[in-house]
Structure formats: C-alpha cells, structure tokens
Motif scaffolding. Structure first.
Motif, PDB file in Angstrom:
ATOM      1  N   GLU A  40      46.994   4.783 -73.560  1.00 16.89           N
ATOM      2  CA  GLU A  40      47.120   4.241 -74.651  1.00 16.89           C
ATOM      3  C   GLU A  40      47.650   4.861 -75.954  1.00 16.89           C
ATOM      4  O   GLU A  40      48.624   4.317 -76.587  1.00 16.89           O
ATOM      5  N   ALA A  43      51.533   4.821 -75.236  1.00 14.41           N
ATOM      6  CA  ALA A  43      51.922   3.506 -75.404  1.00 14.41           C
ATOM      7  C   ALA A  43      52.179   3.467 -76.784  1.00 14.41           C
ATOM      8  O   ALA A  43      53.279   2.796 -77.391  1.00 14.41           O
ATOM      9  N   GLU A  44      51.070   3.705 -77.685  1.00 13.09           N
ATOM     10  CA  GLU A  44      51.099   3.498 -79.091  1.00 13.09           C
ATOM     11  C   GLU A  44      52.204   4.296 -79.732  1.00 13.09           C
ATOM     12  O   GLU A  44      52.966   3.971 -80.748  1.00 13.09           O
ATOM     13  N   ILE A  47      55.568   2.738 -79.129  1.00 12.72           N
ATOM     14  CA  ILE A  47      55.800   1.625 -79.925  1.00 12.72           C
ATOM     15  C   ILE A  47      55.804   1.871 -81.356  1.00 12.72           C
ATOM     16  O   ILE A  47      56.805   1.435 -82.074  1.00 12.72           O
ATOM     17  N   GLU A  69      56.789  -1.543 -73.291  1.00 15.32           N
ATOM     18  CA  GLU A  69      56.976  -2.864 -73.751  1.00 15.32           C
ATOM     19  C   GLU A  69      55.646  -3.621 -74.116  1.00 15.32           C
ATOM     20  O   GLU A  69      54.526  -3.436 -73.214  1.00 15.32           O
ATOM     21  N   LYS A  70      55.444  -3.884 -75.479  1.00 13.59           N
ATOM     22  CA  LYS A  70      54.200  -4.671 -75.910  1.00 13.59           C
ATOM     23  C   LYS A  70      54.054  -6.002 -75.450  1.00 13.59           C
ATOM     24  O   LYS A  70      55.053  -6.823 -75.521  1.00 13.59           O
ATOM     25  N   ARG A  72      52.392  -9.842 -75.139  1.00  8.65           N
ATOM     26  CA  ARG A  72      51.777 -10.846 -76.004  1.00  8.65           C
ATOM     27  C   ARG A  72      50.570 -11.212 -75.180  1.00  8.65           C
ATOM     28  O   ARG A  72      50.965 -12.025 -74.093  1.00  8.65           O
TER      29      ARG A  72
END
Length: 73
Positions: A40, A43-44, A47, A69-70, A72
């Motif tokens: 996590e 990934a953060e 982003i 890729e975030k 939704r």
C-alpha cells in the motif's frame, strides 16, 4: 543509538517482513509480516508522484519498473 529496521521479501513465500537482523544475517526475534502495508505504501507513493517507479542497481542499470493504477470502487 537505535538499530536499523530491515525490510525484505521471503524468497519462498514472497511475504514481506520488517524487523532487526543479527550480525550473521539472520532475523532477530520479533520480525513482522508487513506485506499489505508495504505494498500500500509503494502504491500510494507512485500515485502521489504520478509516475512509474524505476528501481536500479548501484551502477544505474534498471532492474524493476513498478506501475500503479488507482481503481475506482
């Protein structure tokens, strides 16, 4: 002076551990599974900065590319 925390993935299971390492290279007691937290965080980080992460050897040779890729929900 506090001891440095080491983070590493198990070559057998892929589990990411964090903890202290002894002088002989073995884990000291108390290592913790931080797999989800570590993933996590990466990934953060990707982003936030909006680009792929390239990890290179000391000589600059790229060895890994991490793309995030975030989704939704």
């Amino acid at each position: 002076m506090s001891r440095k925390i080491h983070v590493s993935a198990s070559p057998l299971t892929g589990t990411i551990f964090a903890g202290h390492v002894l002088k002989d290279g073995c884990w000291a007691s108390g290592k913790q599974d931080v797999t989800i937290e570590a993933l996590e965080a990466v990934a953060e980080h990707a982003i936030k900065f909006g680009k792929d992460i390239i990890i290179s050897k000391e000589d600059g040779t790229p060895i890994y590319k991490i793309s995030v890729e975030k989704l939704r929900l």
